[in-house]
Design a protein around this motif. Structure first.
Motif, short mmCIF file in Angstrom:
data_model
loop_
_atom_site.label_atom_id
_atom_site.label_comp_id
_atom_site.label_asym_id
_atom_site.label_seq_id
_atom_site.Cartn_x
_atom_site.Cartn_y
_atom_site.Cartn_z
N VAL B 212 0.85 -1.19 0.00
CA VAL B 212 0.00 0.00 0.00
C VAL B 212 0.89 1.24 0.00
CG1 VAL B 212 -1.72 1.27 1.33
CG2 VAL B 212 -1.81 -1.22 1.23
N GLY B 213 0.55 2.21 -0.82
CA GLY B 213 1.35 3.42 -0.92
C GLY B 213 1.38 4.20 0.38
N GLU B 214 2.43 5.00 0.55
CA GLU B 214 2.65 5.68 1.82
C GLU B 214 1.53 6.66 2.16
OE1 GLU B 214 5.42 5.30 4.95
OE2 GLU B 214 4.64 4.08 3.35
N THR B 215 0.99 7.34 1.15
CA THR B 215 -0.10 8.28 1.41
C THR B 215 -1.31 7.54 1.99
OG1 THR B 215 0.66 9.35 -0.60
CG2 THR B 215 -1.35 10.21 0.39
N ALA B 216 -1.64 6.41 1.40
CA ALA B 216 -2.78 5.64 1.90
C ALA B 216 -2.48 5.05 3.28
CB ALA B 216 -3.13 4.53 0.92
N VAL B 217 -1.21 4.68 3.51
CA VAL B 217 -0.84 4.15 4.82
C VAL B 217 -1.12 5.21 5.89
CG1 VAL B 217 1.11 3.53 6.29
CG2 VAL B 217 0.85 2.45 4.05
#
Lengths: 328, 305
Positions: B212-217
């Motif tokens: 999962v991408g960092e922004t979504a994390v």
């Protein structure tokens, strides 16, 4: 020999906090081939989980720092590539199952949502399609009423079922390598066997490689092809499971085997390894195991042991390989 | 759920009665309204007539019973000052306050989430240190002083903004800025702490391991969990904003409930004071219920208990 799917080469990891340096990994070398099951065996604090976290690039820095070594996945340098590129491999080609499924699942999202997230994050499927695939996966890992349970949250599942959910997430995109970090430690003994069976079954189905991190000798003996024994942040012995467990070449492996109660040792005292694992901020000089070792000599107290080829397929880092080998 | 709501309503009703009692008698300790409403040389006759008309000549206990009876009929009395139903004044003033407090709250929560999340992402980093210091200053600064200083700098010296009153955008900037300061400062600290916990959790590790991408994390996995503690504090701060509104509205001449409350107290306009407080208390009760619902919606673990 095929090219290894994962190679860890002389990996060194430190944790720096409060002026103290904890040496969690001190030159870990390890490799695994496609389709193989390899176990990393060791006590708590031997550096096995830290190594796995470093491979997945999950270490928080600070306090963790990788001070040396390399990790290659399918020939690609893992530690040097941009994190966004590595994240694209994660879940798709390399996946991980964690020890405690309750805390490892997000408490505020349904399990179906969390499984479907893999398809969404990697652009494989979206919306209903992703949800339907999540339900299929729950079915595949043996969760009854999958369509209904997909809407439930982690706290509504039993320990074993939660771990099945974790496994469903890990295999969702058919990775080539699965790292299972103590997948059964938090579970009841009967459930442990079921989870191991499931993992092995899924692994065999897709010929996925699996790294099994555990402190359970029984599990290693049952499922692994090769084993790496870790002590104080180093792989002290590695080789085929059948050979290593039958006749250890390192004094630590031998002590570990001796400490396990057996069916024919009824009525005898358990033989624990005396002392406790070293403080990783103050690792003993020479061989880290020498304070607890019955073979220890002055050589062990002063010089680091060399890497000895016990047999062509086995390596042990011990000054007294022969003595240990003959003793077992 | 129904029994929970019932219990909540009962508790609030008891609290409300206590509050009415306290307000009713305390406000009467401020003195006799007759002195303020009649000319200084008014005859004794006129004074008696005024007191009789508003019931002030009766014993306080009796006044209270009459008041209760009126309230149960939905009548909160006439404003002494404006000669209009007190309730009408309150309802007229409320939208202005709600607009002010609403915009201030939404802005401070949104900004605090962004700032707090970025700060928590790299704890001890430059951004974290600056935002920690700024938010602490914001949370500790006395708002009446900031309000007056703000007027002095931006309205009097620089002449960028109007000193007071209601109008288009420029009129909103100073009051909202001052009203936001404390909740923003506190919220940044709360968001930071909550995000720090969430970002080091095992489920965030799982999300990263899933690719999962960092922004979504940060803004999905971590923030959604951090929301639970953020909502608790945000709820308290929203309630506390009534206090802030009293000061800000007074300083900036903002015709809201806060100003109405202060003016009525100053003028010993008892019915209006009582009406403002009753409506405000009811609003707080409703807000608390809303927060409870929000909680249940946010945390499935509470939902299934």
């Amino acid at each position: 020999m095929p090219d290894p799917i994962l190679e860890i080469d002389d990996l060194r990891i430190e944790f720096r906090s409060g002026g103290e340096i904890v040496h969690a990994a001190n030159g870990v070398s390890f490799q695994i081939n496609p389709g193989e099951t390899a176990a990393i065996l060791g006590e708590s604090g031997s550096g096995k989980s830290v190594t796995a976290a470093a491979v997945m690039r999950l270490l928080q820095s600070p306090p963790a720092f990788i001070t040396g070594g390399a990790v290659r996945f399918k020939g690609q340098d893992v530690l040097g590539m941009p994190i966004a590129k590595w994240r694209d491999y994660c879940g798709r080609e390399i996946a991980m199952v964690f020890q405690d499924a309750l805390t490892s699942l997000n408490p505020v999202f349904s399990v179906g949502w969390q499984i479907a997230e893999l398809f969404r994050a990697h652009g494989v499927a979206f919306g209903r399609d992703a949800n339907a695939r999540a339900v299929d996966l729950l079915n595949r890992v043996g969760i009854p009423d999958p369509a209904l349970r997909a809407k439930d949250y982690a706290h509504q599942f039993s320990g074993g079922m939660r771990q099945r959910v974790m496994i469903a997430m890990a295999i969702a995109l058919g990775p080539d390598l699965l790292i299972a970090d103590e997948p059964t430690t938090a579970l009841d003994v009967t459930v442990q066997a079921q989870i191991m069976e499931l993992l092995e079954e899924l692994r065999a189905e897709s010929n996925m490689a699996m790294i099994l991190i555990t402190h359970d000798l029984g599990v290693v003996a049952d499922v692994a092809d090769n084993v790496a024994v870790m002590y104080a942040g180093r792989v002290v012995e590695r080789g085929p499971v059948s050979e290593v467990l039958a006749r250890p070449g390192h004094a630590y492996t031998l002590a570990l085997l001796d400490s396990v109660p057996r069916a024919n040792s009824l009525g005898q005292h358990l033989k624990p390894i005396i002392g406790s694992p070293p403080d990783l901020a103050r690792i003993p000089k020479g061989c880290a195991f020498h304070p607890r070792c019955r073979f220890a000599t002055d050589l062990c107290r002063n010089e680091e042991p060399p890497s000895v080829a016990v047999t062509p397929r086995r390596i042990a880092e011990c000054h007294h390989v022969e003595a240990v080998f003959n003793d077992s | 759920m129904a029994s929970f709501l019932g219990r909540r309503a009962l508790h609030s009703a008891i609290a409300l009665i206590g509050l009415i009692l306290a307000v009713f008698f305390l406000v009467r300790l401020t003195g006799d309204p007759t002195d303020l409403y009649l000319p200084i040389d008014a005859s004794l006759e006129t004074r008696k007539e005024f007191a009789h008309k508003h019931g002030f000549d009766r014993p306080s206990a009796e006044q209270f019973l009459v008041f209760l009876k009126d309230v149960s009929n939905g009548d909160l009395g006439y404003s002494l000052r404006k000669q209009r139903p007190a309730m009408e004044l309150v309802l007229e003033a409320y939208p202005t306050t709600l607009a002010l407090a609403g915009v201030a709250m939404v802005l401070s929560i949104t900004l605090a989430i962004i700032v707090g999340a970025i700060a928590a992402y790299k704890p001890g980093g430059v951004f974290d240190r600056i935002s920690s210091m700024a938010s602490l200053a914001g949370a500790s600064a006395p708002d009446f002083w900031i309000a007056i200083t703000g007027i002095l700098i931006f309205a009097v010296t620089l002449r960028w903004l109007p000193t007071s009153g209601v109008g288009d955008l420029p009129y909103w900037i100073l009051p909202i800025g001052v009203l936001m300061l404390r909740p923003f400062g506190l919220m940044v600290q709360v968001v930071r702490a909550a995000m720090l916990g969430a970002l080091s959790s095992a489920y965030v590790k799982t999300a990263r391991a899933k690719g999962v991408g960092e922004t979504a994390v940060i803004f999905v996995h971590a923030l959604r969990n951090a929301c639970l503690s953020i909502v608790t504090v945000a709820g308290d701060l929203t309630v506390g904003m009534i206090n802030g509104a009293v000061i800000v509205e007074t300083v900036f001449g903002w015709p809201g409930v806060g100003k109405l409350m202060i003016d009525s107290v100053m003028q010993r306009d008892f019915p209006t004071v009582q009406a403002t407080i009753m409506v405000t208390a009811t609003a707080i009760f409703l807000l608390n219920i809303a927060i409870d619902f929000l909680y249940v919606a946010l945390d499935p673990r509470i939902r299934h208990q």
